[in-house]
Design a protein around this motif. Structure first.
Motif, PDB file in Angstrom:
ATOM      1  N   ALA A  51      26.853 -53.195 -15.513  1.00  0.00           N
ATOM      2  CA  ALA A  51      28.103 -53.490 -14.811  1.00  0.00           C
ATOM      3  C   ALA A  51      28.474 -52.348 -13.870  1.00  0.00           C
ATOM      4  CB  ALA A  51      29.221 -53.744 -15.819  1.00  0.00           C
ATOM      5  N   ALA A  52      28.278 -51.107 -14.312  1.00  0.00           N
ATOM      6  CA  ALA A  52      28.564 -49.954 -13.458  1.00  0.00           C
ATOM      7  C   ALA A  52      27.675 -49.956 -12.223  1.00  0.00           C
ATOM      8  CB  ALA A  52      28.374 -48.664 -14.251  1.00  0.00           C
ATOM      9  N   GLY A  53      26.422 -50.344 -12.395  1.00  0.00           N
ATOM     10  CA  GLY A  53      25.519 -50.407 -11.257  1.00  0.00           C
ATOM     11  C   GLY A  53      25.966 -51.414 -10.215  1.00  0.00           C
ATOM     12  N   LEU A  54      26.444 -52.570 -10.669  1.00  0.00           N
ATOM     13  CA  LEU A  54      26.932 -53.584  -9.731  1.00  0.00           C
ATOM     14  C   LEU A  54      28.194 -53.119  -9.009  1.00  0.00           C
ATOM     15  CD1 LEU A  54      26.303 -56.811 -11.835  1.00  0.00           C
ATOM     16  CD2 LEU A  54      25.114 -56.105  -9.759  1.00  0.00           C
ATOM     17  N   LEU A  55      29.055 -52.392  -9.705  1.00  0.00           N
ATOM     18  CA  LEU A  55      30.251 -51.848  -9.055  1.00  0.00           C
ATOM     19  C   LEU A  55      29.874 -50.821  -7.985  1.00  0.00           C
ATOM     20  CD1 LEU A  55      32.666 -51.392 -12.100  1.00  0.00           C
ATOM     21  CD2 LEU A  55      32.943 -52.995 -10.190  1.00  0.00           C
TER      22      LEU A  55
END
Length: 303
Positions: A51-55
């Motif tokens: 999720a952090a990567g997508l953000l």
């Protein structure tokens, strides 16, 4: 997406092609920090890090789209590079936790189809968008897609608040000692580093080569890039069908042999567009087959 359209991005930013190439260098250089971020998924959980990567992907794209200045582009591309090294290892670890090794080649190859699909569908669309709405528009679209993907991702993926645990989760130094103490792991790191370096050098100059040598417009450049997408698609399908049967190690060796031969032949086929595209097809077929075969092999080299 940026490689074939680097000349258009350079013109939009008002900088030289060499300066635009440094954007890609900066993004790729972030990859050297990947060992520092990979263990975070062991500590905080695969889902959170994905999720952090997508953000980060969305944030970097928005910055580039909204502020058409070179310093902002540098920061944006650094965020894009960071997004990849946060997301990819977490995804591969997530699959490594859940998929038996004898099926892992197929499953990872299926996830890698997104890479070929991004070029097959994305490159022509980006060329079309740049010609009609400017070079910044594709980054805005990418940001929107990342947000939509994040929403679907959080809804669909089962929660895992904790990673795999063990020494990796408790200590970075324990992780590094374990990896560097394994000859096979160090060998896999070296092979992957050299393979990615060779591919990156070619891809940075690919768009300029096509424009200056064969006079391709931005939209035709996007269509020509689908040749690379087709090669990557076939490489990924090849891993899905062969790696688990032949063995991951044999598959990697075969891919490296094909890639090396194709690189050696590239200067000989640069006399015409069709021959040049054929050479690029073989290079990216071998490259994608190799890199996708390396991933399931790497997931089993250390605990």
């Amino acid at each position: 997406m940026a490689y074939p359209f680097l000349p258009a991005i350079a013109r939009g930013l008002g900088v030289s092609l060499a300066s635009a190439g440094l954007l890609m260098t900066a993004r790729s250089a972030v990859g050297l920090a990947s060992p520092l971020f990979g263990p975070l998924s062991d500590r905080f959980g695969r889902r959170r890090m994905m999720a952090a990567g997508l953000l980060l992907l969305s944030g970097g794209s928005i910055l580039i789209a909204l502020i058409p200045r070179y310093p902002a582009a540098v920061v944006g591309f650094l965020l894009l590079g960071l997004a990849k090294i946060v997301f990819d290892p977490s995804l591969q670890a997530y699959l490594g936790d859940r998929v038996p090794y004898h099926r892992r080649g197929l499953v990872i190859a299926v996830t890698e189809l997104s890479w070929a699909g991004a070029i097959l569908l994305g490159a022509p669309a980006i060329g079309w968008l740049i010609e009609r709405a400017g070079w910044r528009m594709p980054f805005g679209v990418l940001a929107a897609l990342a947000v939509a993907g994040l929403a679907i991702f959080l809804w669909a993926l089962p929660n895992d608040d904790r990673g795999a645990g063990g020494a990796f989760a408790r200590s970075f130094s324990a992780a590094f000692r374990l990896v560097l103490g394994q000859r096979a792991a160090v060998g896999a790191l070296a092979v992957t580093f050299l393979l990615m370096m060779a591919n990156e050098v070619l891809f940075i100059v690919y768009g300029t080569w096509m424009e200056t040598s064969f006079g391709l417009s931005v939209s035709r450049l996007g269509l020509a890039t689908t040749v690379i997408g087709m090669a990557e698609l076939l490489g990924e399908i090849g891993v899905g069908g062969l790696a688990d049967r032949l063995g991951k190690r044999r598959s990697v060796a075969a891919g490296l042999a094909l890639t090396s031969a194709a690189y050696a032949a590239l200067p000989l086929v640069s006399t015409g567009l069709r021959l040049a595209l054929g050479g690029l097809f073989l290079i990216f077929l071998g490259f994608e087959f190799t890199i996708v075969a390396v991933i399931p092999l790497a997931t089993e080299l250390v605990p």
